[in-house]
Motif scaffolding. Structure first.
Motif, short mmCIF file in Angstrom:
data_model
loop_
_atom_site.label_atom_id
_atom_site.label_comp_id
_atom_site.label_asym_id
_atom_site.label_seq_id
_atom_site.Cartn_x
_atom_site.Cartn_y
_atom_site.Cartn_z
N ASP A 1 43.81 51.55 35.89
CA ASP A 1 42.82 50.53 36.28
C ASP A 1 43.02 49.20 35.56
OD1 ASP A 1 41.41 51.70 38.31
OD2 ASP A 1 39.94 52.64 37.00
N ALA A 2 44.28 48.77 35.46
CA ALA A 2 44.58 47.52 34.75
C ALA A 2 44.48 46.30 35.66
CB ALA A 2 45.98 47.60 34.14
N ILE A 3 44.34 46.51 36.97
CA ILE A 3 44.38 45.40 37.92
C ILE A 3 43.00 45.09 38.47
CG2 ILE A 3 45.49 44.50 39.99
CD1 ILE A 3 47.69 46.57 39.62
N GLU B 1 40.55 41.76 40.58
CA GLU B 1 40.63 40.56 41.38
C GLU B 1 40.31 39.35 40.52
OE1 GLU B 1 38.30 40.66 44.93
OE2 GLU B 1 39.37 38.98 45.81
N GLY B 2 41.21 38.37 40.55
CA GLY B 2 40.99 37.16 39.77
C GLY B 2 40.68 35.99 40.69
N ASP B 3 40.91 34.80 40.20
CA ASP B 3 40.61 33.59 40.95
C ASP B 3 41.78 33.26 41.87
OD1 ASP B 3 39.50 31.26 41.85
OD2 ASP B 3 39.90 30.12 40.03
N GLY B 4 41.71 33.69 43.12
CA GLY B 4 42.76 33.40 44.08
C GLY B 4 43.88 34.40 44.14
N LYS B 5 43.96 35.27 43.15
CA LYS B 5 44.97 36.33 43.16
C LYS B 5 44.52 37.45 42.23
CE LYS B 5 47.95 34.70 39.40
NZ LYS B 5 49.33 34.50 38.96
N TYR B 6 45.20 38.59 42.32
CA TYR B 6 44.87 39.69 41.42
C TYR B 6 45.58 39.49 40.09
CZ TYR B 6 42.11 42.52 44.57
OH TYR B 6 41.08 42.99 45.36
N VAL B 7 45.00 40.05 39.05
CA VAL B 7 45.58 39.90 37.71
C VAL B 7 45.71 41.26 37.03
CG1 VAL B 7 44.80 37.54 37.32
CG2 VAL B 7 43.29 39.43 36.75
N ILE B 8 46.70 41.39 36.17
CA ILE B 8 46.94 42.62 35.42
C ILE B 8 46.56 42.40 33.96
CG2 ILE B 8 48.70 44.24 34.61
CD1 ILE B 8 50.26 43.62 37.20
N ASP B 9 45.73 43.29 33.44
CA ASP B 9 45.36 43.22 32.02
C ASP B 9 46.53 43.76 31.21
OD1 ASP B 9 44.36 43.42 29.50
OD2 ASP B 9 42.74 44.81 29.98
N ALA B 10 47.21 42.86 30.51
CA ALA B 10 48.43 43.23 29.79
C ALA B 10 48.18 44.27 28.69
CB ALA B 10 49.06 41.98 29.16
N ALA C 1 54.07 51.34 39.43
CA ALA C 1 53.45 51.80 40.68
C ALA C 1 52.98 50.63 41.53
CB ALA C 1 52.29 52.73 40.38
N CYS C 2 52.41 49.62 40.92
CA CYS C 2 51.89 48.47 41.65
C CYS C 2 53.01 47.66 42.28
CB CYS C 2 51.07 47.59 40.71
SG CYS C 2 51.94 47.07 39.21
N GLU C 3 54.11 47.54 41.57
CA GLU C 3 55.23 46.74 42.08
C GLU C 3 55.74 47.31 43.40
OE1 GLU C 3 58.23 45.99 39.15
OE2 GLU C 3 59.64 45.20 40.60
N GLU C 4 55.83 48.62 43.49
CA GLU C 4 56.29 49.26 44.72
C GLU C 4 55.27 49.13 45.83
OE1 GLU C 4 57.69 53.26 44.12
OE2 GLU C 4 58.70 52.70 42.27
N ALA C 5 53.99 49.06 45.48
CA ALA C 5 52.92 49.02 46.47
C ALA C 5 52.72 47.63 47.07
CB ALA C 5 51.61 49.49 45.85
N CYS D 1 47.54 46.86 45.27
CA CYS D 1 48.02 47.26 43.94
C CYS D 1 46.93 47.88 43.08
CB CYS D 1 48.60 46.05 43.21
SG CYS D 1 47.42 44.67 43.06
N ALA D 2 45.73 47.33 43.16
CA ALA D 2 44.64 47.80 42.31
C ALA D 2 44.35 49.28 42.55
CB ALA D 2 43.39 46.97 42.55
N GLY D 3 44.51 49.71 43.81
CA GLY D 3 44.26 51.11 44.12
C GLY D 3 45.36 52.04 43.65
N GLU D 4 46.53 51.48 43.35
CA GLU D 4 47.67 52.28 42.90
C GLU D 4 47.76 52.43 41.39
OE1 GLU D 4 49.74 53.92 44.94
OE2 GLU D 4 48.48 53.21 46.57
#
Ligand code: SF4
Length: 57
Positions: free
Chosen positions: A22-24, A26-35, A43-47, A15-18
């Protein structure tokens, strides 16, 4: 509004590449989106291979 990443995230990073703004990151154990940065383009949802991204309630 922004998308959110659930615990179904496996930290693959696809998702981060999509994201065009550049809102995504890597967080602690999963990726996070800066709201504040997300423009809710979807775009990330489809990826995401695990379907972990959805619209925030
Ligand atoms: Fe980035 Fe669009 Fe996903 Fe928001 S919805 S995190 S802007 S790819």
């Amino acid at each position: 509004m922004a998308r959110v990443i659930s615990d179904d995230c496996v930290s693959c990073g696809t998702c981060a590449g999509e994201c065009p703004v550049d809102a995504i990151s890597e967080g602690d154990g999963k990726y996070v989106i800066d709201a504040d940065t997300c423009v809710d383009c979807g775009a990330c949802e489809e990826a995401c291979p695990t379907g972990a991204i959805s619209e925030a309630e």
